[in-house]
Design a protein around this motif. Sequence first.
Motif, mmCIF file in Angstrom:
data_model
loop_
_atom_site.group_PDB
_atom_site.id
_atom_site.type_symbol
_atom_site.label_atom_id
_atom_site.label_comp_id
_atom_site.label_asym_id
_atom_site.label_seq_id
_atom_site.Cartn_x
_atom_site.Cartn_y
_atom_site.Cartn_z
ATOM 1 N N MET A 295 61.001 -9.136 49.894
ATOM 2 C CA MET A 295 60.443 -8.371 50.977
ATOM 3 C C MET A 295 58.939 -8.228 50.779
ATOM 4 S SD MET A 295 61.890 -4.826 52.392
ATOM 5 C CE MET A 295 60.716 -3.550 52.700
ATOM 6 N N PHE A 296 58.528 -7.654 49.669
ATOM 7 C CA PHE A 296 57.114 -7.534 49.351
ATOM 8 C C PHE A 296 56.807 -8.519 48.240
ATOM 9 C CE2 PHE A 296 58.126 -3.190 50.812
ATOM 10 C CZ PHE A 296 57.271 -3.140 51.893
ATOM 11 N N ASP A 297 55.645 -9.089 48.286
ATOM 12 C CA ASP A 297 55.237 -10.024 47.252
ATOM 13 C C ASP A 297 54.345 -9.279 46.252
ATOM 14 O OD1 ASP A 297 55.038 -12.389 45.881
ATOM 15 O OD2 ASP A 297 53.341 -13.111 47.071
ATOM 16 N N ILE A 298 54.981 -8.444 45.434
ATOM 17 C CA ILE A 298 54.250 -7.651 44.447
ATOM 18 C C ILE A 298 54.673 -8.133 43.074
ATOM 19 C CG2 ILE A 298 53.871 -5.349 43.520
ATOM 20 C CD1 ILE A 298 54.447 -4.227 46.259
ATOM 21 N N GLY A 299 53.692 -8.491 42.278
ATOM 22 C CA GLY A 299 53.970 -8.977 40.938
ATOM 23 C C GLY A 299 53.964 -7.853 39.911
ATOM 24 N N PHE A 300 54.160 -8.246 38.675
ATOM 25 C CA PHE A 300 54.228 -7.280 37.573
ATOM 26 C C PHE A 300 52.929 -6.504 37.430
ATOM 27 C CE2 PHE A 300 53.351 -6.383 33.075
ATOM 28 C CZ PHE A 300 54.351 -5.459 32.833
ATOM 29 N N TRP A 301 51.800 -7.196 37.497
ATOM 30 C CA TRP A 301 50.514 -6.531 37.266
ATOM 31 C C TRP A 301 50.196 -5.533 38.373
ATOM 32 C CZ3 TRP A 301 49.228 -6.586 32.548
ATOM 33 C CH2 TRP A 301 49.526 -7.673 31.734
ATOM 34 N N GLU A 302 50.570 -5.863 39.602
ATOM 35 C CA GLU A 302 50.355 -4.909 40.694
ATOM 36 C C GLU A 302 51.196 -3.656 40.492
ATOM 37 O OE1 GLU A 302 50.949 -8.162 41.312
ATOM 38 O OE2 GLU A 302 49.201 -8.885 42.405
ATOM 39 N N LEU A 303 52.455 -3.861 40.083
ATOM 40 C CA LEU A 303 53.318 -2.703 39.808
ATOM 41 C C LEU A 303 52.770 -1.867 38.658
ATOM 42 C CD1 LEU A 303 56.919 -4.181 40.155
ATOM 43 C CD2 LEU A 303 55.803 -2.548 41.656
ATOM 44 N N LEU A 304 52.231 -2.513 37.661
ATOM 45 C CA LEU A 304 51.660 -1.801 36.525
ATOM 46 C C LEU A 304 50.460 -0.958 36.962
ATOM 47 C CD1 LEU A 304 51.816 -1.344 33.456
ATOM 48 C CD2 LEU A 304 50.209 -3.250 33.212
ATOM 49 N N VAL A 305 49.605 -1.523 37.795
ATOM 50 C CA VAL A 305 48.439 -0.779 38.295
ATOM 51 C C VAL A 305 48.888 0.410 39.142
ATOM 52 C CG1 VAL A 305 46.430 -0.925 39.838
ATOM 53 C CG2 VAL A 305 46.851 -2.723 38.156
ATOM 54 N N ILE A 306 49.870 0.205 40.000
ATOM 55 C CA ILE A 306 50.388 1.302 40.829
ATOM 56 C C ILE A 306 50.981 2.384 39.945
ATOM 57 C CG2 ILE A 306 52.177 1.906 42.511
ATOM 58 C CD1 ILE A 306 51.665 -0.861 43.794
ATOM 59 N N GLY A 307 51.721 1.997 38.928
ATOM 60 C CA GLY A 307 52.314 2.972 38.011
ATOM 61 C C GLY A 307 51.275 3.785 37.267
ATOM 62 N N VAL A 308 50.244 3.132 36.765
ATOM 63 C CA VAL A 308 49.177 3.834 36.040
ATOM 64 C C VAL A 308 48.448 4.787 36.977
ATOM 65 C CG1 VAL A 308 46.965 3.522 34.870
ATOM 66 C CG2 VAL A 308 48.915 2.086 34.250
ATOM 67 N N LEU A 309 48.136 4.329 38.196
ATOM 68 C CA LEU A 309 47.464 5.204 39.158
ATOM 69 C C LEU A 309 48.335 6.402 39.533
ATOM 70 C CD1 LEU A 309 45.705 2.676 41.557
ATOM 71 C CD2 LEU A 309 44.642 4.239 39.920
ATOM 72 N N ALA A 310 49.623 6.170 39.724
ATOM 73 C CA ALA A 310 50.530 7.270 40.042
ATOM 74 C C ALA A 310 50.592 8.248 38.887
ATOM 75 C CB ALA A 310 51.925 6.725 40.362
ATOM 76 N N LEU A 311 50.623 7.765 37.673
ATOM 77 C CA LEU A 311 50.646 8.639 36.501
ATOM 78 C C LEU A 311 49.372 9.473 36.419
ATOM 79 C CD1 LEU A 311 52.224 9.455 33.981
ATOM 80 C CD2 LEU A 311 51.085 7.598 32.764
ATOM 81 N N LEU A 312 48.234 8.865 36.703
ATOM 82 C CA LEU A 312 46.967 9.592 36.663
ATOM 83 C C LEU A 312 46.864 10.625 37.785
ATOM 84 C CD1 LEU A 312 44.455 6.724 35.798
ATOM 85 C CD2 LEU A 312 45.230 8.571 34.296
ATOM 86 N N VAL A 313 47.319 10.261 38.983
ATOM 87 C CA VAL A 313 47.188 11.167 40.127
ATOM 88 C C VAL A 313 48.221 12.285 40.068
ATOM 89 C CG1 VAL A 313 47.396 11.314 42.642
ATOM 90 C CG2 VAL A 313 46.135 9.428 41.612
#
Length: 99
Positions: free
Chosen positions: A1-19
């Motif tokens: 459905m979405f073309d999201i790779g591992f590194w994109e998920l990692l960046v989203i996770g880190v940003l979510a953790l920070l926010v």
Amino acid sequence: MFDIGFWELLVIGVLALLVLGPERLPGAVRSTVRTLRSVRNMANGFKQEVEEQLRVHELHENLKKAEQQGLKDLSPELQESVDELKKAAESVNQPYKKQ
């Protein structure tokens, strides 16, 4: 459905953790998963309903063709549709016949 790779998920996770912080992150993830699941279920329900309506429309069109031919010398596809409709009509009428 979405073309999201591992590194994109990692960046989203880190940003979510920070926010959100470590306290609110698990609840936000559960809420997001629950929302995505409900959206997916709604989409699947809509898809099934559209497919069912298309199937009913096709059966209706086949019945019209069969009636125009006088229900004689039908192609196998038309005969199958007519038989399916007859079985459906019989199954609906059976509960009323028992009473």
